[in-house]
Design a protein around this motif. Structure first.
Motif, PDB file in Angstrom:
ATOM      1  N   LEU A   1      -1.468  -5.798   9.808  1.00  0.00           N
ATOM      2  CA  LEU A   1      -1.625  -5.107   8.537  1.00  0.00           C
ATOM      3  C   LEU A   1      -1.501  -3.606   8.765  1.00  0.00           C
ATOM      4  CD1 LEU A   1      -4.779  -6.900   7.025  1.00  0.00           C
ATOM      5  CD2 LEU A   1      -2.375  -7.331   6.455  1.00  0.00           C
ATOM      6  N   VAL A   2      -0.842  -2.927   7.836  1.00  0.00           N
ATOM      7  CA  VAL A   2      -0.837  -1.465   7.803  1.00  0.00           C
ATOM      8  C   VAL A   2      -1.774  -1.067   6.675  1.00  0.00           C
ATOM      9  CG1 VAL A   2       0.530   0.620   7.455  1.00  0.00           C
ATOM     10  CG2 VAL A   2       1.513  -1.317   8.694  1.00  0.00           C
ATOM     11  N   THR A   3      -2.859  -0.375   7.000  1.00  0.00           N
ATOM     12  CA  THR A   3      -3.891  -0.069   6.013  1.00  0.00           C
ATOM     13  C   THR A   3      -4.088   1.430   5.860  1.00  0.00           C
ATOM     14  OG1 THR A   3      -5.689  -0.144   7.640  1.00  0.00           O
ATOM     15  CG2 THR A   3      -5.054  -2.227   6.613  1.00  0.00           C
ATOM     16  N   GLY A   4      -4.765   1.789   4.783  1.00  0.00           N
ATOM     17  CA  GLY A   4      -5.051   3.188   4.518  1.00  0.00           C
ATOM     18  C   GLY A   4      -5.322   3.387   3.044  1.00  0.00           C
ATOM     19  N   ALA A   5      -5.798   4.560   2.700  1.00  0.00           N
ATOM     20  CA  ALA A   5      -6.051   4.886   1.301  1.00  0.00           C
ATOM     21  C   ALA A   5      -4.729   5.200   0.602  1.00  0.00           C
ATOM     22  CB  ALA A   5      -7.012   6.072   1.207  1.00  0.00           C
TER      23      ALA A   5
ATOM     24  N   ALA B   1       2.017  -6.753   6.314  1.00  0.00           N
ATOM     25  CA  ALA B   1       1.744  -6.362   4.936  1.00  0.00           C
ATOM     26  C   ALA B   1       0.985  -5.049   4.950  1.00  0.00           C
ATOM     27  CB  ALA B   1       0.923  -7.439   4.219  1.00  0.00           C
ATOM     28  N   THR B   2       0.942  -4.388   3.803  1.00  0.00           N
ATOM     29  CA  THR B   2       0.072  -3.224   3.661  1.00  0.00           C
ATOM     30  C   THR B   2      -1.130  -3.614   2.810  1.00  0.00           C
ATOM     31  OG1 THR B   2       1.009  -2.275   1.624  1.00  0.00           O
ATOM     32  CG2 THR B   2       2.108  -1.729   3.710  1.00  0.00           C
ATOM     33  N   LEU B   3      -2.212  -2.874   3.002  1.00  0.00           N
ATOM     34  CA  LEU B   3      -3.464  -3.164   2.295  1.00  0.00           C
ATOM     35  C   LEU B   3      -4.217  -1.860   2.075  1.00  0.00           C
ATOM     36  CD1 LEU B   3      -5.534  -5.503   1.439  1.00  0.00           C
ATOM     37  CD2 LEU B   3      -6.582  -5.082   3.677  1.00  0.00           C
ATOM     38  N   HIS B   4      -4.701  -1.642   0.871  1.00  0.00           N
ATOM     39  CA  HIS B   4      -5.538  -0.477   0.607  1.00  0.00           C
ATOM     40  C   HIS B   4      -6.909  -0.672   1.238  1.00  0.00           C
ATOM     41  CE1 HIS B   4      -2.597   0.851  -2.386  1.00  0.00           C
ATOM     42  NE2 HIS B   4      -3.242   1.999  -2.407  1.00  0.00           N
ATOM     43  N   ALA B   5      -7.321   0.284   2.056  1.00  0.00           N
ATOM     44  CA  ALA B   5      -8.654   0.261   2.658  1.00  0.00           C
ATOM     45  C   ALA B   5      -8.990   1.670   3.114  1.00  0.00           C
ATOM     46  CB  ALA B   5      -8.698  -0.700   3.839  1.00  0.00           C
ATOM     47  N   ASN B   6     -10.223   2.082   2.903  1.00  0.00           N
ATOM     48  CA  ASN B   6     -10.620   3.436   3.289  1.00  0.00           C
ATOM     49  C   ASN B   6     -10.741   3.588   4.800  1.00  0.00           C
ATOM     50  OD1 ASN B   6     -10.772   4.423   0.642  1.00  0.00           O
ATOM     51  ND2 ASN B   6     -12.849   3.647   0.392  1.00  0.00           N
ATOM     52  N   THR B   7     -11.169   2.530   5.478  1.00  0.00           N
ATOM     53  CA  THR B   7     -11.262   2.520   6.929  1.00  0.00           C
ATOM     54  C   THR B   7     -10.806   1.160   7.427  1.00  0.00           C
ATOM     55  OG1 THR B   7     -13.521   1.652   7.072  1.00  0.00           O
ATOM     56  CG2 THR B   7     -13.275   4.048   6.820  1.00  0.00           C
TER      57      THR B   7
END
Length: 387
Positions: free
Chosen positions: A185-189, A286-292
């Motif tokens: 996963l590629v995550t971030g705000a 996939a990408t996913l919205h997450a603060n951390t």
């Protein structure tokens, strides 16, 4: 722009059918009897296309390559973001009625309805620009418009290292995620560059492999010879014709994919993606919205609940499917400029009870030397490195 001229050109283009080209606009202008020099004609064509097909008086802001967001709060309150924080413009859109008309036309261009019966809209324009708009009385000042641009460009890993978005020592790690067919996963705000990084990593996929991307609207632009891009479809004005991300994931499984890529995991499609990654489709992402990165389990649990998944079943699927989490951070400097960078590469591990956790393997604060953590040994082994 002269309203009579605009109506004449619009009527001429309507008779031709299809999506007007620049040549169609020139022909329509000449048919109207307007006599213009070459430069004046080119300018008029730009104005007419902006009014009929683009964002009208906002189009020149969207055309600015530095602009990422255009926000309309009222006719005399228009803001842009050029990467230095929000800046107020001197643009005057006239009256609240003119802003409402613009919002309605933009919604229609995105295939959506916006009126008193349906006073909110979330759509995509033809060039990929994201549109969100609300009408009064939901907003006291009248219609409110938010536009976010999409810049279609695929960077190389070297580009991102040069821009100091990735520490040089992590370049082989990210490359190995792709080469070793890790699922991640590629995550971030919001606005951290998740799509940019994912497109860059997909550009590293073996040219002999077939990539199927699934998105709300086309944003991923990897530099790769075999990409099949699928996009979801909202219901039409009659309320039919919906094609969801879950529908597309299930269809993608029948398309002989080597890599299944979900542009953004934001709903019940999480179940279908995790199932795909657990049924022989390794190397997906996939990408996913997450603060951390540590917030990823909670985000996935919330999305899994929308799909009717229990916490236990989601944890089992995630533990089996996901090899890594690549987390992006964004920091705002004192001068208002934004800096985006990969701050963490993490792994998915079993937690207490029926939970799973995301633990850091590598971390970076954007300026100093990257740090290794206990989990790096296991990830290094998975990626073929000697820890």
């Amino acid at each position: 722009m002269n309203d009579d001229l605009l109506r004449t050109v619009r009527a001429h283009l309507a008779r031709t059918g299809g999506r007007p080209t620049p040549d169609d606009v020139v022909t329509a202008l000449r048919a109207s009897g307007v006599v213009l020099g070459t430069l004046a004609l080119e300018e008029m064509v730009r104005e007419v296309r902006a009014e009929l097909l683009g964002a009208g008086p906002l189009q020149h802001l969207l055309d600015d390559p530095d602009v990422t967001d255009v926000l309309v709060n009222s006719p005399h309150d228009v803001w842009v973001d050029r990467g230095r924080g929000l800046e107020r413009t001197d643009l005057d859109l006239g009256t609240p009625g003119a802003v409402r008309e613009l919002a309605v036309r933009l919604a229609a261009a995105g295939g959506q309805r916006l009126d008193d019966a349906s006073p909110t809209v979330d759509a995509r324009l033809a060039d990929g620009t994201r549109l969100h708009a609300l009408l009064a009385p939901l907003c006291a000042t009248g219609a409110v418009i938010s536009l976010r641009t999409v810049r279609a460009r695929a960077f190389t890993l070297d580009d991102l290292v040069t821009r100091w978005m990735i520490p040089p020592t992590w370049e082989p790690v990210l490359r190995a995620l792709v080469d070793e067919r890790a699922s991640f996963l590629v995550t971030g705000a919001t606005g951290t560059g998740k799509t940019t990084l994912l497109a860059t990593l997909l550009s590293l996929v073996d040219p002999a492999e077939r990539i199927v991307t699934i998105e709300e609207a086309h944003e991923l632009t990897p530099h790769h010879p075999h990409v099949v891009a699928l996009a979801a479809r909202h219901a039409n004005v009659e309320g039919s014709g919906t094609v969801t991300l879950s529908d597309l994931v299930r269809n993608a499984l029948r398309m002989r994919p080597d890599r299944i890529v979900l542009g953004e995991c934001r709903g019940p499609e999480v179940r279908d993606v995790l199932t795909a990654l657990n049924t022989g489709h390794s190397g997906g992402c996939a990408t996913l919205h997450a603060n951390t990165a540590a917030d990823v389990p909670a985000r996935l649990e919330a999305l899994g609940a929308l799909a009717g998944m229990t916490r236990e079943s989601l944890a089992a699927q995630a533990l089996s499917a996901l090899d890594a989490v690549v987390h992006l951070r964004r920091e705002v400097a004192a001068d208002g400029t934004r800096r985006r960078f990969v701050g963490e590469i993490a792994v998915v591990r079993r937690g207490a009870g029926d939970r799973f956790v995301v633990r850091p393997a590598l971390t970076w604060n954007g300026v100093g030397a990257p740090q290794e953590h206990d989990e790096w040994s296991g990830l290094a082994h998975r990626l073929g490195f000697a820890a």
